[in-house]
Design an enzyme around this catalytic site. Structure first.
Site, mmCIF file in Angstrom:
data_model
loop_
_atom_site.group_PDB
_atom_site.id
_atom_site.type_symbol
_atom_site.label_atom_id
_atom_site.label_comp_id
_atom_site.label_asym_id
_atom_site.label_seq_id
_atom_site.Cartn_x
_atom_site.Cartn_y
_atom_site.Cartn_z
ATOM 1 N N LYS A 118 33.057 95.570 88.233
ATOM 2 C CA LYS A 118 34.070 95.688 88.943
ATOM 3 C C LYS A 118 34.832 94.428 89.194
ATOM 4 C CE LYS A 118 34.751 96.551 94.044
ATOM 5 N NZ LYS A 118 35.210 95.504 94.428
ATOM 6 N N GLU A 174 43.194 97.172 87.418
ATOM 7 C CA GLU A 174 42.865 95.877 87.932
ATOM 8 C C GLU A 174 43.835 94.788 87.434
ATOM 9 O OE1 GLU A 174 41.136 96.665 90.725
ATOM 10 O OE2 GLU A 174 40.821 94.611 91.508
HETATM 11 S S1 IVH Z 1 37.247 102.705 90.833
HETATM 12 C C1 IVH Z 1 38.383 105.781 94.111
HETATM 13 N N1 IVH Z 1 36.669 100.801 88.939
HETATM 14 O O1 IVH Z 1 37.480 97.882 93.528
HETATM 15 C C2 IVH Z 1 37.864 104.297 93.666
HETATM 16 N N2 IVH Z 1 37.599 100.028 91.061
HETATM 17 O O2 IVH Z 1 36.632 98.294 96.440
HETATM 18 C C3 IVH Z 1 38.665 104.004 92.512
HETATM 19 N N3 IVH Z 1 37.722 97.795 91.196
HETATM 20 O O3 IVH Z 1 40.217 98.880 94.896
HETATM 21 C C4 IVH Z 1 38.039 102.598 92.257
HETATM 22 N N4 IVH Z 1 37.243 97.239 88.986
HETATM 23 O O4 IVH Z 1 40.603 97.550 92.852
HETATM 24 C C5 IVH Z 1 37.160 101.239 90.277
HETATM 25 N N5 IVH Z 1 35.962 99.382 87.270
HETATM 26 C C6 IVH Z 1 36.361 99.901 88.492
HETATM 27 C C7 IVH Z 1 37.131 98.683 89.289
HETATM 28 C C8 IVH Z 1 37.454 98.865 90.448
HETATM 29 C C9 IVH Z 1 37.705 96.760 90.113
HETATM 30 C C10 IVH Z 1 38.532 97.590 92.599
HETATM 31 C C11 IVH Z 1 39.525 98.203 92.767
HETATM 32 C C12 IVH Z 1 39.308 99.143 94.015
HETATM 33 C C13 IVH Z 1 38.029 98.436 94.709
HETATM 34 C C14 IVH Z 1 37.269 99.215 95.488
#
Ligand code: IVH
Length: 674
Positions: A118, A174
């Site tokens: 993440k 991101e």
């Molecule tokens: S999936 C429907 N994958 O985390 C959800 N998010 O708290 C879609 N983020 O707003 C997000 N790395 O900014 C996803 N590999 C990743 C991610 C990621 C960072 C962030 C993104 C999102 C937040 C969620």
């Protein structure tokens, strides 16, 4: 107020707070609380809304996940909302996540999960039609985003066109700043995430272009036609179109693999050039994802398993020593930069030699660190399973940075050897001297605004200030030629320095940094010496001997302090430096501010420990009631208050001799109605 009204009030108050924090975070890129506090508030609100459905009428939380897009940019509705993720903090939460999925799908076999770091940056969505980038949006409040296309196109990682792509595809990912690149911006932003947010939402895209922003793609919004069946397939395809995909993405099956992956990534975290604050687990099969759908603010098919925000692990690059103003040698671990509690840290304190030995901390070790209130985190433990076979025990240097041998002293109170090694050369050691200067100019000492730690470092290097007296003999013409010094700042500095020349005796005593003489003891000494002329007698060896004997009678000044004063003033260099300093100052005589109260005009002294209060509290209480606290038994004394625990016999006898009134601990309480 009825119970329901009270709950509504509480809910409104919390919503108000959340809105305020959201605005600071999303619109101004200037968070006013930590991520942890923010998450806690969000959780409290969600729990309240779940427990009391009537609250939804006041404010539906779904719209509050992000913040309203700022008015700086045009707002555009997301074709598919950009949702948030539910968080997991421990294994139980992950088990719960998997159980819910299996129940929902009525599935018995292991569900494959795509595991992806993440990235702690700013999410964005890029819309491509017929292979051409048509616009790029920020997340905004999840429903409406800001049109930041111009800024996004300055990012080299983002392709402007795609070959063999679906007719419509929105790529989500991101935007972030590498830790190394952040180094150059760290004076302006608290962490890389804020820096990325700030740069991405500049009104002028030329400003954005100056910042090396990067991008990782991890998902999609609208797509037509749908050509992927699995998240892993999507990632591959995104890569083939030229999007950077994180190299640490992998498939996991069981909860055991999830846990191992979590600790592996946590250990890897500090070696990566970008911030990772957890791992996102996504159900790999798109068919399952569609069946699972979303709740109002987060998909059921994904979860963010967060790393602890106050703990982190990193690798020790080197162990260096720092010398404090009292000569204490403190080891510091230089570590791979890692974000802990929203702040990037690259140093961890190792306290002292014993601590290094006890934990067997070595260069090259992977360590677990924790940040409490302080900015510099502590080393909690060493991960010995990751230790290199060839690593060697750390040998603590027995020399100061100045090259002289250090000592571990025997404490006069505990009679045990100190854990801290010290350089005992005082002002003769350049490293101690520089730290002493920082103490002299500090808030509780001379309080010279404009002469902070960094300026002292700089002026030391330039040889403008090498001893306290130099502060009052600066060549401002030379400073004028330095970068960052304008007419106004020089004038302010000159004024602050001149003002500080008028200093009270007790402040002066505290400022010169005699070991074991803090503010309280400096006050006691101030009230004893009263005039700087008298204090200066300490420089005379003969007179010093007599003074030190008299100091023995002072309440609060013990053997440790007396030895320290003796050591300080017998050092030739100290004498020379402090005498010169005194000659350029205007030291004001000690003047006690006496309050009016029950004990006005009474001179009091305490001996022994008290049961209901500490001696400092007793003294403060006496002073509040107008008394003057004396440091030694003399004719001037009106009362000697004798605590029940270990009073000094010598003082009682002397008081009796001089016919001073003795007061018991009980009478003391009665006198003040305690
Ligand atoms: S999936 C429907 N994958 O985390 C959800 N998010 O708290 C879609 N983020 O707003 C997000 N790395 O900014 C996803 N590999 C990743 C991610 C990621 C960072 C962030 C993104 C999102 C937040 C969620």
């Amino acid at each position: 107020m009825t119970k329901q009204e009270k709950i509504k009030e509480l809910y409104k108050e919390k919503i108000g707070k959340l809105n305020r924090y959201n605005r600071a975070y999303f619109e101004k890129d200037n968070p006013i609380i930590s991520d942890q506090e923010f998450d806690k508030l969000k959780k409290e609100l969600l729990e309240l809304a779940k427990k009391y459905p009537f609250l939804k009428k006041i404010q539906n939380l779904d719209t509050l996940v992000g913040s309203k897009p700022s008015s700086k940019f045009d707002k555009v509705r997301h074709s598919k909302p950009m949702l948030s993720l539910n968080n997991a903090f421990e294994k139980e939460d992950m088990l719960d996540f998997k159980k819910k999925i299996n129940n929902f799908l009525n599935n018995k076999s292991e569900i494959q999960l795509s595991s992806e770091p993440k990235i702690d940056g700013i999410s964005a969505t890029l819309r491509y039609e017929n292979g051409k980038l048509v616009y790029g949006l920020s997340r905004g409040d999840g429903v409406f985003g800001e049109n930041i296309t111009e800024n996004l196109t300055t990012i080299k990682d983002i392709p402007k066109s795609l070959t063999n792509s679906p007719r419509v595809i929105e790529v989500r990912g991101e935007v972030y700043i590498g830790k190394k690149d952040f180094e150059k911006l760290k004076d302006k932003f608290a962490n890389p995430r804020n820096a990325a947010g700030g740069s991405l939402r500049q009104k002028d895209s030329k400003e954005t272009a100056k910042i090396p922003l990067k991008f990782f793609a991890y998902g999609i919004g609208e797509v037509n036609p749908k050509i992927f069946k699995k998240q892993t397939e999507l990632l591959k395809k995104l890569k083939s179109w030229g999007f950077p995909i994180n190299s640490n993405c992998k498939l996991v099956n069981s909860i055991g693999e999830v846990e191992k992956n979590h600790s592996d990534m946590e250990a890897l975290r500090s070696t990566l050039d970008y911030d990772v604050d957890g791992i996102v687990y996504k159900v790999n099969d798109f068919n399952f994802q569609e069946r699972l759908g979303s709740t109002s603010n987060a998909p059921r098919w994904a979860i963010a398993y967060k790393f602890s925000s106050v703990k982190a692990s990193s690798k020790i690059k080197n162990i260096v020593i720092q010398v404090g103003r009292t000569g204490a040698i403190t080891p510091v671990a230089k570590i791979n930069p890692v974000t802990v509690g929203g702040v990037v840290v690259s140093n961890a304190t190792l306290h002292n030699e014993d601590e290094i030995n006890r934990k067997d901390i070595r260069i090259g070790d992977v360590i677990n660190i924790q940040r409490a209130g302080d900015v510099i985190p502590q080393v909690v433990s060493v991960d010995k399973s990751r230790r290199n076979k060839n690593s060697k025990k750390f040998i603590f240097p027995d020399k100061c940075l100045c090259g002289s041998t250090t000592k571990k002293e025997i404490s006069m109170t505990t009679k045990k050897r100190d854990a801290v090694r010290r350089c005992v050369r005082g002002y003769e050691c350049d490293f101690i001297a520089k730290e002493k200067l920082k103490h002299i100019v500090s808030k509780d000492a001379f309080d010279i605004e404009g002469l902070g730690k960094k300026v002292i470092d700089n002026f030391w290097e330039l040889k403008f200030i090498r001893s306290p007296g130099d502060i009052f003999n600066l060549d401002y013409k030379k400073i004028e030629k330095l970068d960052g010094w304008g007419k106004l700042s020089i004038e302010n500095l000159q004024n602050a320095i001149n003002k500080s020349k008028n200093i009270t005796l007790e402040r002066f005593i505290y400022s010169i940094g005699i070991r074991h003489i803090g503010q309280e003891n400096a006050k006691i000494l101030g009230s004893f010496f009263k005039k700087s002329e008298k204090f200066s007698e300490l420089f005379n060896e003969k007179k010093r001997r007599d003074i030190l004997i008299n100091l023995e009678d002072l309440d609060g000044i013990g053997d440790t302090q007396i030895k320290s004063i003796k050591d300080f003033f017998s050092n030739k260099k100290n004498s020379q430096i402090i005498q010169h300093l005194i000659s350029v100052l205007n030291i004001k005589n000690f003047q006690k501010i006496i309050k009016i109260g029950k004990l006005s005009n009474k001179n009091i002294m305490f001996t022994g420990g008290f049961e209901k209060m500490s001696r400092s509290e007793a003294k403060a209480l006496a002073e509040e009631n107008g008394a003057k606290i004396l440091g030694s038994v003399s004719k001037k004394l009106d009362y000697l208050v004798i605590g029940n625990s270990k009073p000094t016999k010598k003082k009682i006898e002397k008081a009796k001799e001089l016919k001073v009134d003795l007061m018991s601990e009980e009478s003391w309480y009665n006198l003040l109605n305690r």
